[in-house]
Design a protein around this motif. Structure first.
Motif, short mmCIF file in Angstrom:
data_model
loop_
_atom_site.label_atom_id
_atom_site.label_comp_id
_atom_site.label_asym_id
_atom_site.label_seq_id
_atom_site.Cartn_x
_atom_site.Cartn_y
_atom_site.Cartn_z
N ARG A 17 16.89 -41.83 0.49
CA ARG A 17 18.32 -42.07 0.44
C ARG A 17 19.04 -41.73 -0.51
O ARG A 17 18.77 -41.88 -1.79
CB ARG A 17 18.10 -43.73 0.41
N THR A 18 20.19 -41.29 -0.09
CA THR A 18 21.48 -40.79 -1.20
C THR A 18 22.44 -41.72 -1.10
O THR A 18 22.88 -42.30 -0.07
CB THR A 18 21.79 -39.42 -1.07
N CYS A 19 23.14 -41.78 -2.19
CA CYS A 19 24.25 -42.65 -2.57
C CYS A 19 25.69 -41.97 -1.84
O CYS A 19 25.75 -40.62 -1.58
CB CYS A 19 24.68 -42.86 -3.90
N SER A 20 26.78 -42.84 -1.86
CA SER A 20 27.95 -41.89 -1.40
C SER A 20 28.37 -40.70 -1.94
O SER A 20 29.05 -39.96 -1.39
CB SER A 20 29.11 -43.04 -1.48
N ASP A 21 27.94 -40.45 -3.25
CA ASP A 21 28.29 -39.31 -4.26
C ASP A 21 27.12 -38.17 -3.87
O ASP A 21 27.42 -37.22 -4.66
CB ASP A 21 28.59 -39.82 -5.53
N GLY A 22 26.42 -38.48 -3.22
CA GLY A 22 25.44 -37.62 -3.02
C GLY A 22 24.03 -37.38 -4.04
O GLY A 22 23.30 -37.01 -4.00
N GLU A 23 24.07 -38.67 -4.69
CA GLU A 23 23.19 -38.76 -5.76
C GLU A 23 21.84 -39.51 -5.43
O GLU A 23 22.08 -40.25 -4.51
CB GLU A 23 23.86 -39.51 -7.11
N ASN A 24 20.63 -38.95 -5.83
CA ASN A 24 19.46 -39.60 -5.33
C ASN A 24 19.39 -40.74 -6.29
O ASN A 24 19.11 -40.58 -7.83
CB ASN A 24 18.20 -38.66 -5.38
N CYS A 121 21.12 -47.60 -4.36
CA CYS A 121 22.45 -47.10 -4.62
C CYS A 121 23.20 -48.43 -5.47
O CYS A 121 24.05 -48.22 -6.19
CB CYS A 121 23.29 -46.56 -3.47
N ARG A 315 17.57 -36.79 -13.80
CA ARG A 315 19.00 -36.37 -13.60
C ARG A 315 19.62 -35.67 -14.72
O ARG A 315 20.79 -35.19 -14.75
CB ARG A 315 19.89 -37.49 -13.28
#
Length: 316
Positions: A17-24, A121, A315
């Motif tokens: 799953r990724t967050c709205s900013d594309g971050e894992n 997230c 990260r």
């Protein structure tokens, strides 16, 4: 092996799953064995204070024969404490309910929480996480059907007169409509069932403080099904042969150690411990703990591979 009650691990091919900013959200800070303010705080105190569960069989539970808290999560706590404080470290275990895990960290009541806590997230905005040490997924736990078509829990009806046994729940489908679905407050299960397509299935939510409370409600006929992490569900099925996991996990959820956002040195130190904990393949401390606590109750991946610790993601 007692295969009838074992959970399925999430598929390795299921994308994270990724967050709205594309971050894992499962990406953490690179490991380091260096000390900083948080590590020094623990060393100066001479004691590690950890938020744990005492009701999750095989993970973090109070053994009635010894009176001590034990399980897969607790093995990891001991490894972290030994790295920070040396042999025979002093550990204070604080049992915290599901919905109090984040407040306990943010208020400074504990140094960390090791309690089958999923990284997502929403949570990474409030607390920091280590790299993942296990991966599970949301799965349904229901009363087990006997060969005669009745449930092992038949006759244990709730005071409301409804029969919580043999409810006919078959999965995340129309069989859930109008059925009492139990999950813990503040859990990933609650977030899932309050989202679009799962909310639209029409289940009647039964929200409790701790996940084990759902097992009790199944036993008493006051819930028709429980939604929980597959790994926790396997532990509950191991406790009570009248319930079983059905279907496959519908999410992929990494468990990690949760800490205060400001304690970056502690996050890096825990990640260093986890790197060492995973090393050695079949001879690793992770594998030793897994074989002791979980191997009889949790399957390999959908692809038929032996379950292994998740690979760390960073990260920075």
């Amino acid at each position: 092996r007692r295969t009838w009650r074992r959970s399925a691990a999430p598929s390795a091919s299921r994308p994270p799953r990724t967050c709205s900013d594309g971050e894992n959200p499962a990406r953490s800070l690179k490991p380091s064995s260096e000390s900083g303010p948080a590590v020094d705080r623990i060393k100066d105190r001479g004691r590690l204070v950890v938020g744990v569960d005492q009701n999750s069989y095989l993970w973090g539970y109070r053994d009635p024969t010894t009176g001590k808290i034990d399980g897969f999560d607790i093995d990891l706590v001991r490894a972290i404490a030994k790295d920070l404080l040396g042999d025979d470290p002093e550990i204070t275990y604080k049992t915290v309910p599901t919905d109090q895990r984040i407040p306990a960290i943010r208020n400074g009541d504990v140094d960390m929480v090791v309690r089958t806590m999923t990284v997502n997230c929403e949570r990474i905005k409030e607390v920091a996480f280590s790299t993942a040490y296990f991966e599970a997924g949301q799965q349904l736990l229901v009363p087990k059907q006997k060969k005669d078509g009745k449930s092992d829990a038949d006759g244990r009806n709730g005071t409301d007169g409804k029969n919580g046994a043999g409810s006919g729940v078959t999965g995340f489908d129309e069989s859930l409509r109008g059925k009492r679905l139990c999950f813990a407050e503040g859990s990933t299960a609650q977030t899932l069932m309050e989202s679009g397509k799962y909310r639209d299935l029409g289940a009647e939510p039964v929200v409790v403080a701790n996940q084990l409370d759902c097992l009790v409600r199944l036993q008493l006929g006051r819930a028709d099904a429980t939604l929980t992490d597959s790994a926790l569900g396997a532990g509950q099925a191991a406790q009570d042969p009248s319930v079983e996991l059905i279907g496959e996990p519908v999410t992929s959820e990494p468990y990690a150690v949760a800490m205060n956002l400001k304690d970056e040195d502690l996050v890096r130190r825990v990640n260093s411990v986890l790197d060492d904990y995973r090393k050695g393949g079949d001879d690793s401390r992770w594998r030793t703990s897994y074989d002791k606590w979980l191997a009889d109750d949790i399957m390999g991946t959908d692809e038929g591979k032996e379950l292994a610790p998740p690979k760390p993601k960073y990260r920075d």
